[in-house]
Write a protein that holds these residues in place. Structure first.
Motif, PDB file in Angstrom:
ATOM      1  N   PHE A 271       3.433  44.105  64.526  1.00  0.00           N
ATOM      2  CA  PHE A 271       4.511  43.812  63.575  1.00  0.00           C
ATOM      3  C   PHE A 271       4.150  44.352  62.188  1.00  0.00           C
ATOM      4  O   PHE A 271       4.945  45.041  61.540  1.00  0.00           O
ATOM      5  CB  PHE A 271       4.737  42.298  63.511  1.00  0.00           C
ATOM      6  N   VAL A 272       2.941  44.039  61.738  1.00  0.00           N
ATOM      7  CA  VAL A 272       2.505  44.420  60.385  1.00  0.00           C
ATOM      8  C   VAL A 272       2.527  45.941  60.206  1.00  0.00           C
ATOM      9  O   VAL A 272       3.027  46.458  59.204  1.00  0.00           O
ATOM     10  CB  VAL A 272       1.096  43.858  60.103  1.00  0.00           C
ATOM     11  N   PHE A 273       2.002  46.670  61.193  1.00  0.00           N
ATOM     12  CA  PHE A 273       1.943  48.126  61.069  1.00  0.00           C
ATOM     13  C   PHE A 273       3.283  48.796  61.346  1.00  0.00           C
ATOM     14  O   PHE A 273       3.405  50.012  61.201  1.00  0.00           O
ATOM     15  CB  PHE A 273       0.854  48.685  61.984  1.00  0.00           C
ATOM     16  N   SER A 274       4.281  48.003  61.709  1.00  0.00           N
ATOM     17  CA  SER A 274       5.634  48.528  61.909  1.00  0.00           C
ATOM     18  C   SER A 274       6.519  48.298  60.683  1.00  0.00           C
ATOM     19  O   SER A 274       7.700  48.624  60.719  1.00  0.00           O
ATOM     20  CB  SER A 274       6.291  47.855  63.128  1.00  0.00           C
TER      21      SER A 274
ATOM     22  N   GLU B  69      14.200  45.890  53.962  1.00  0.00           N
ATOM     23  CA  GLU B  69      13.741  47.234  54.312  1.00  0.00           C
ATOM     24  C   GLU B  69      12.218  47.329  54.328  1.00  0.00           C
ATOM     25  O   GLU B  69      11.643  48.079  55.114  1.00  0.00           O
ATOM     26  CB  GLU B  69      14.311  48.250  53.322  1.00  0.00           C
ATOM     27  N   LEU B  70      11.569  46.538  53.471  1.00  0.00           N
ATOM     28  CA  LEU B  70      10.117  46.583  53.386  1.00  0.00           C
ATOM     29  C   LEU B  70       9.418  45.839  54.524  1.00  0.00           C
ATOM     30  O   LEU B  70       8.342  46.235  54.964  1.00  0.00           O
ATOM     31  CB  LEU B  70       9.644  45.994  52.048  1.00  0.00           C
ATOM     32  N   LEU B  71      10.042  44.757  55.006  1.00  0.00           N
ATOM     33  CA  LEU B  71       9.352  43.864  55.940  1.00  0.00           C
ATOM     34  C   LEU B  71       9.879  43.882  57.366  1.00  0.00           C
ATOM     35  O   LEU B  71       9.228  43.339  58.266  1.00  0.00           O
ATOM     36  CB  LEU B  71       9.389  42.427  55.407  1.00  0.00           C
ATOM     37  N   PHE B  72      11.060  44.489  57.604  1.00  0.00           N
ATOM     38  CA  PHE B  72      11.590  44.500  58.964  1.00  0.00           C
ATOM     39  C   PHE B  72      10.898  45.592  59.771  1.00  0.00           C
ATOM     40  O   PHE B  72      10.790  46.736  59.314  1.00  0.00           O
ATOM     41  CB  PHE B  72      13.103  44.737  58.961  1.00  0.00           C
ATOM     42  N   PRO B  73      10.404  45.300  60.973  1.00  0.00           N
ATOM     43  CA  PRO B  73       9.683  46.310  61.772  1.00  0.00           C
ATOM     44  C   PRO B  73      10.604  47.406  62.290  1.00  0.00           C
ATOM     45  O   PRO B  73      11.731  47.135  62.685  1.00  0.00           O
ATOM     46  CB  PRO B  73       9.105  45.486  62.931  1.00  0.00           C
ATOM     47  N   SER B  74      10.099  48.630  62.270  1.00  0.00           N
ATOM     48  CA  SER B  74      10.894  49.746  62.785  1.00  0.00           C
ATOM     49  C   SER B  74       9.988  50.743  63.507  1.00  0.00           C
ATOM     50  O   SER B  74       8.818  50.908  63.137  1.00  0.00           O
ATOM     51  CB  SER B  74      11.631  50.456  61.648  1.00  0.00           C
ATOM     52  N   PRO B  75      10.497  51.424  64.536  1.00  0.00           N
ATOM     53  CA  PRO B  75       9.707  52.428  65.260  1.00  0.00           C
ATOM     54  C   PRO B  75       9.230  53.556  64.355  1.00  0.00           C
ATOM     55  O   PRO B  75       8.122  54.071  64.528  1.00  0.00           O
ATOM     56  CB  PRO B  75      10.679  52.945  66.330  1.00  0.00           C
ATOM     57  N   ASN B  76      10.058  53.933  63.392  1.00  0.00           N
ATOM     58  CA  ASN B  76       9.691  55.026  62.488  1.00  0.00           C
ATOM     59  C   ASN B  76       8.473  54.664  61.656  1.00  0.00           C
ATOM     60  O   ASN B  76       7.560  55.482  61.469  1.00  0.00           O
ATOM     61  CB  ASN B  76      10.871  55.361  61.571  1.00  0.00           C
ATOM     62  N   ASP B  77       8.429  53.423  61.163  1.00  0.00           N
ATOM     63  CA  ASP B  77       7.289  53.013  60.348  1.00  0.00           C
ATOM     64  C   ASP B  77       6.038  52.826  61.189  1.00  0.00           C
ATOM     65  O   ASP B  77       4.918  53.078  60.717  1.00  0.00           O
ATOM     66  CB  ASP B  77       7.626  51.726  59.580  1.00  0.00           C
TER      67      ASP B  77
ATOM     68  N   GLU C  61       5.351  54.721  63.724  1.00  0.00           N
ATOM     69  CA  GLU C  61       4.902  56.104  63.903  1.00  0.00           C
ATOM     70  C   GLU C  61       4.147  56.595  62.675  1.00  0.00           C
ATOM     71  O   GLU C  61       3.097  57.236  62.787  1.00  0.00           O
ATOM     72  CB  GLU C  61       6.099  57.013  64.181  1.00  0.00           C
ATOM     73  N   ILE C  62       4.679  56.296  61.477  1.00  0.00           N
ATOM     74  CA  ILE C  62       4.018  56.712  60.235  1.00  0.00           C
ATOM     75  C   ILE C  62       2.643  56.072  60.125  1.00  0.00           C
ATOM     76  O   ILE C  62       1.652  56.735  59.809  1.00  0.00           O
ATOM     77  CB  ILE C  62       4.893  56.366  59.014  1.00  0.00           C
ATOM     78  N   SER C  63       2.577  54.757  60.381  1.00  0.00           N
ATOM     79  CA  SER C  63       1.284  54.068  60.334  1.00  0.00           C
ATOM     80  C   SER C  63       0.301  54.705  61.317  1.00  0.00           C
ATOM     81  O   SER C  63      -0.881  54.884  61.010  1.00  0.00           O
ATOM     82  CB  SER C  63       1.456  52.582  60.672  1.00  0.00           C
ATOM     83  N   SER C  64       0.803  55.061  62.491  1.00  0.00           N
ATOM     84  CA  SER C  64      -0.056  55.622  63.539  1.00  0.00           C
ATOM     85  C   SER C  64      -0.653  56.956  63.119  1.00  0.00           C
ATOM     86  O   SER C  64      -1.864  57.183  63.262  1.00  0.00           O
ATOM     87  CB  SER C  64       0.737  55.787  64.842  1.00  0.00           C
ATOM     88  N   PHE C  65       0.181  57.880  62.593  1.00  0.00           N
ATOM     89  CA  PHE C  65      -0.392  59.179  62.259  1.00  0.00           C
ATOM     90  C   PHE C  65      -1.230  59.118  60.977  1.00  0.00           C
ATOM     91  O   PHE C  65      -2.138  59.927  60.785  1.00  0.00           O
ATOM     92  CB  PHE C  65       0.642  60.314  62.238  1.00  0.00           C
ATOM     93  N   CYS C  66      -0.972  58.130  60.108  1.00  0.00           N
ATOM     94  CA  CYS C  66      -1.829  57.950  58.931  1.00  0.00           C
ATOM     95  C   CYS C  66      -3.211  57.450  59.344  1.00  0.00           C
ATOM     96  O   CYS C  66      -4.237  57.924  58.843  1.00  0.00           O
ATOM     97  CB  CYS C  66      -1.195  56.966  57.953  1.00  0.00           C
ATOM     98  N   ILE C  67      -3.239  56.486  60.266  1.00  0.00           N
ATOM     99  CA  ILE C  67      -4.518  55.978  60.771  1.00  0.00           C
ATOM    100  C   ILE C  67      -5.275  57.109  61.478  1.00  0.00           C
ATOM    101  O   ILE C  67      -6.488  57.281  61.297  1.00  0.00           O
ATOM    102  CB  ILE C  67      -4.291  54.794  61.730  1.00  0.00           C
ATOM    103  N   LYS C  68      -4.546  57.882  62.267  1.00  0.00           N
ATOM    104  CA  LYS C  68      -5.162  59.026  62.955  1.00  0.00           C
ATOM    105  C   LYS C  68      -5.744  60.011  61.948  1.00  0.00           C
ATOM    106  O   LYS C  68      -6.846  60.549  62.150  1.00  0.00           O
ATOM    107  CB  LYS C  68      -4.118  59.728  63.832  1.00  0.00           C
ATOM    108  N   GLU C  69      -5.028  60.248  60.856  1.00  0.00           N
ATOM    109  CA  GLU C  69      -5.496  61.188  59.840  1.00  0.00           C
ATOM    110  C   GLU C  69      -6.756  60.670  59.145  1.00  0.00           C
ATOM    111  O   GLU C  69      -7.702  61.426  58.906  1.00  0.00           O
ATOM    112  CB  GLU C  69      -4.391  61.446  58.814  1.00  0.00           C
ATOM    113  N   TRP C  70      -6.797  59.370  58.821  1.00  0.00           N
ATOM    114  CA  TRP C  70      -7.981  58.802  58.189  1.00  0.00           C
ATOM    115  C   TRP C  70      -9.177  58.824  59.138  1.00  0.00           C
ATOM    116  O   TRP C  70     -10.320  59.034  58.722  1.00  0.00           O
ATOM    117  CB  TRP C  70      -7.702  57.381  57.700  1.00  0.00           C
TER     118      TRP C  70
END
Length: 257
Positions: A48-51, A226-234, A236-245
């Motif tokens: 939820f948090v990372f979404s 908009e800031l706190l509701f989970p979404s697939p797009n967010d 995905e963004i969290s996922s590729f940012c973690i991958k990049e780090w």
């Protein structure tokens, strides 16, 4: 009223929020014991948090913030623009027509700079980043797109063997040395530029000017929903940012940065 209701219902019934809320409800109702509930909830809470946009945008700004947007008019002229692969859908079902991904700005901006006269040549660096299907090269598709959009074939340089960012830089260096290029514009997605630019510098390539593109950051004018509701797009963004780090950490450990 109907417009608002249709938007809310549509969002609530997307698989990600639906399963998150349903999973949390089922855990709270059917699992007994406070400790057991907390343990069962932890994976869903993590997801939820990372979404949420508040987390995805924080992660994104930690990467994109290093390279603010630069206007083309403020960009100095250079001999060659290097485009790092990662925007070509090599496994697309439509093999007869080139298909680009969300990172298409990398290639489009390189073409724009060429047509504006900012660079004389475009070097595309990208073989196949797939674990399998190494025969399907990004560069093959990218070259066709560039020619179709007005880049002269004689002004296109191709590096088709790289499989990752380090190899992008390593193999591109050989071509740049053959071309005797002294000034180069490096083009890749903003979230990817921190690692890419550091590698080029580490390899001793002077005269490289970073030109980030494909910014994913959202407007700062967002409400609480908009800031706190989970979404697939967010997610995905969290996922590729973690991958990049992770990529940055591994490359630093390997001595590539």
């Amino acid at each position: 009223m109907f417009f608002i209701a249709s938007k809310l219902i549509g969002v609530l019934f997307l698989p990600l929020p639906l399963f998150l809320f349903l999973g949390i409800a089922l855990i709270l109702i059917f699992i007994e014991g406070k400790k057991q509930k907390i343990i069962a909830l932890l994976p869903l809470i993590f997801l939820f948090v990372f979404s949420t946009k508040v987390v995805s945008q924080t992660l994104l700004s930690s990467l994109e913030g290093n390279f603010p947007l630069v206007s083309e008019k403020d960009l100095p002229n250079a001999e060659i623009a290097i485009v790092l692969g990662g925007m070509v859908r090599t496994l697309s079902a439509s093999e007869s027509r080139p298909e680009l991904s969300d990172s298409a700005d990398r290639l489009i901006d390189a073409i724009r700079l060429y047509r504006m006269g900012k660079v004389k040549k475009v070097l595309f660096s990208g073989g196949s980043g797939e674990l399998f299907h190494q025969e399907k090269k990004e560069s093959t598709v990218a070259k066709k797109v560039m020619i179709d959009l007005g880049v002269e074939e004689k002004d296109i340089l191709i590096e088709s063997e790289s499989r990752n960012t380090y190899e992008n830089a390593l193999f591109s260096k050989k071509i740049l040395e053959e071309e005797k290029a002294k000034t180069v514009i490096l083009i890749t997605s903003a979230f990817h530029m921190k690692r890419s630019f550091a590698i080029f510098q580490k390899l001793g390539l002077g005269g490289v000017i970073p030109f980030a593109t494909d910014y994913r950051s959202s407007s700062s004018d967002l409400n609480l929903w908009e800031l706190l509701f989970p979404s697939p797009n967010d997610l995905e963004i969290s996922s590729f940012c973690i991958k990049e780090w992770i990529g940055i950490a591994v490359y630093a450990w390997k001595g590539y940065l």
